[in-house]
Design a protein around this motif. Sequence first.
Motif, PDB file in Angstrom:
ATOM      1  N   GLU A  89      21.146  16.009 -39.288  1.00  0.00           N
ATOM      2  CA  GLU A  89      22.137  17.095 -39.244  1.00  0.00           C
ATOM      3  C   GLU A  89      22.195  17.745 -40.618  1.00  0.00           C
ATOM      4  O   GLU A  89      22.424  17.045 -41.617  1.00  0.00           O
ATOM      5  N   GLY A  90      22.027  19.065 -40.688  1.00  0.00           N
ATOM      6  CA  GLY A  90      22.089  19.722 -41.992  1.00  0.00           C
ATOM      7  C   GLY A  90      21.486  21.101 -41.955  1.00  0.00           C
ATOM      8  O   GLY A  90      21.513  21.781 -40.929  1.00  0.00           O
ATOM      9  N   LEU A  91      20.947  21.502 -43.098  1.00  0.00           N
ATOM     10  CA  LEU A  91      20.317  22.826 -43.236  1.00  0.00           C
ATOM     11  C   LEU A  91      18.972  22.680 -43.936  1.00  0.00           C
ATOM     12  O   LEU A  91      18.835  21.872 -44.860  1.00  0.00           O
ATOM     13  N   ILE A 144      18.979  19.553 -46.841  1.00  0.00           N
ATOM     14  CA  ILE A 144      20.128  18.719 -47.182  1.00  0.00           C
ATOM     15  C   ILE A 144      20.891  18.397 -45.913  1.00  0.00           C
ATOM     16  O   ILE A 144      20.892  19.163 -44.943  1.00  0.00           O
ATOM     17  N   GLY A 145      21.500  17.210 -45.905  1.00  0.00           N
ATOM     18  CA  GLY A 145      22.257  16.790 -44.726  1.00  0.00           C
ATOM     19  C   GLY A 145      22.358  15.283 -44.683  1.00  0.00           C
ATOM     20  O   GLY A 145      22.341  14.626 -45.701  1.00  0.00           O
ATOM     21  N   VAL A 151      19.582  22.226 -38.817  1.00  0.00           N
ATOM     22  CA  VAL A 151      19.000  20.979 -38.297  1.00  0.00           C
ATOM     23  C   VAL A 151      20.060  20.346 -37.403  1.00  0.00           C
ATOM     24  O   VAL A 151      21.185  20.086 -37.848  1.00  0.00           O
TER      25      VAL A 151
END
Lengths: 138, 138, 138
Positions: free
Chosen positions: C36-38, C136-137, C105
């Motif tokens: 989970e993130g970008l 990042i995440g 993500v």
Amino acid sequence: MKSYRKELWFETTKRRQLINITSDVEGCLAESKITEGLVLVNAMHITASVFINDDEGGLHNDFEVWLEGLAPEKPYDRYQHNGFEDNADAHLKRTIMGREAVVAVSGGRLDLGPWEQVFYGEFDGKRKKRVLVKIIGE
Amino acid sequence: MKSYRKELWFETTKRRQLINITSDVEGCLAESKITEGLVLVNAMHITASVFINDDEGGLHNDFEVWLEGLAPEKPYDRYQHNGFEDNADAHLKRTIMGREAVVAVSGGRLDLGPWEQVFYGEFDGKRKKRVLVKIIGE
Amino acid sequence: MKSYRKELWFETTKRRQLINITSDVEGCLAESKITEGLVLVNAMHITASVFINDDEGGLHNDFEVWLEGLAPEKPYDRYQHNGFEDNADAHLKRTIMGREAVVAVSGGRLDLGPWEQVFYGEFDGKRKKRVLVKIIGE
């Protein structure tokens, strides 16, 4: 780190249309309970745009005229992409306007300037299409 | 997760002006103590831009000529937006140049390529306007 | 929060070329173990682009013709930047196409719409150049 995801759906009545989605994105942020972080808002389709600008009708008309000048819809056969489709101009128009906006989240609010509004820009509409809102932070 | 927020203020002497703000953003990053993450740098005004390109005077002149060709300032009445204002061209120019840049933070530094420099692009200046720097990471 | 960084290297055989890098970015995401993130994907050079659009040859040809119309390569002396270099047009073309894409993500996957593909857009090639993938995440 928290994360949040939501799809917003649109079906415009015209081929090209600009829709102010700022309050939809604010609604997502409230649901997410995230107070510090980043919001990504992106068109999930390649003939549409998410961009930030002014909510002023004259300007929106200027965008329409200007984009038609830079990437005219017709004649359809001016574009190689237009074999089975007629939307090559929409791919180009969306490229000018951009796929996505990234907005800061500060103190639980969208950290926008005084006139910044988030728009969905549709360039090949009259069918259901989606925008993704992804928020990360805490 | 840490987060950091700062506004950078600018008042240009000309209607259109490009300002290298890379060292300002580096200063923000140092203050934030964040070593891994993402920096969002965005204009908070809709007639200005944050973009990444080369710090070379000839190129900046090329940008000026090119943008005037794509979205001329005058005559003002060519744009519907220009009723009470005269800055429709600035809205269009900023659309070409982009609202924001997202830059990686790696090992405590802005993770830029060899010639990448961050610019504030003003297209309707001579008044105080802001850029937002938001950093998230750890 | 986790973070991940990788450089992707390209050396095109032509001055201008579009390369689908979606599977490269997916490979980075798998390596990162972030679910989970970008993801930030950006050109590290100022005459190249990372953008999202359709993987369709006719459209790619339309992009080539359209960009040459908006920012012609020649004559080289039409641009002030072209003293020691001949690539001012590449700086302008990349500005239209954009420096970066930010992709969500979600559930361990790139959260792309049905036709969204990530491209490296080279406008001054035939030499080694880089793209940065930063995730990042958690």
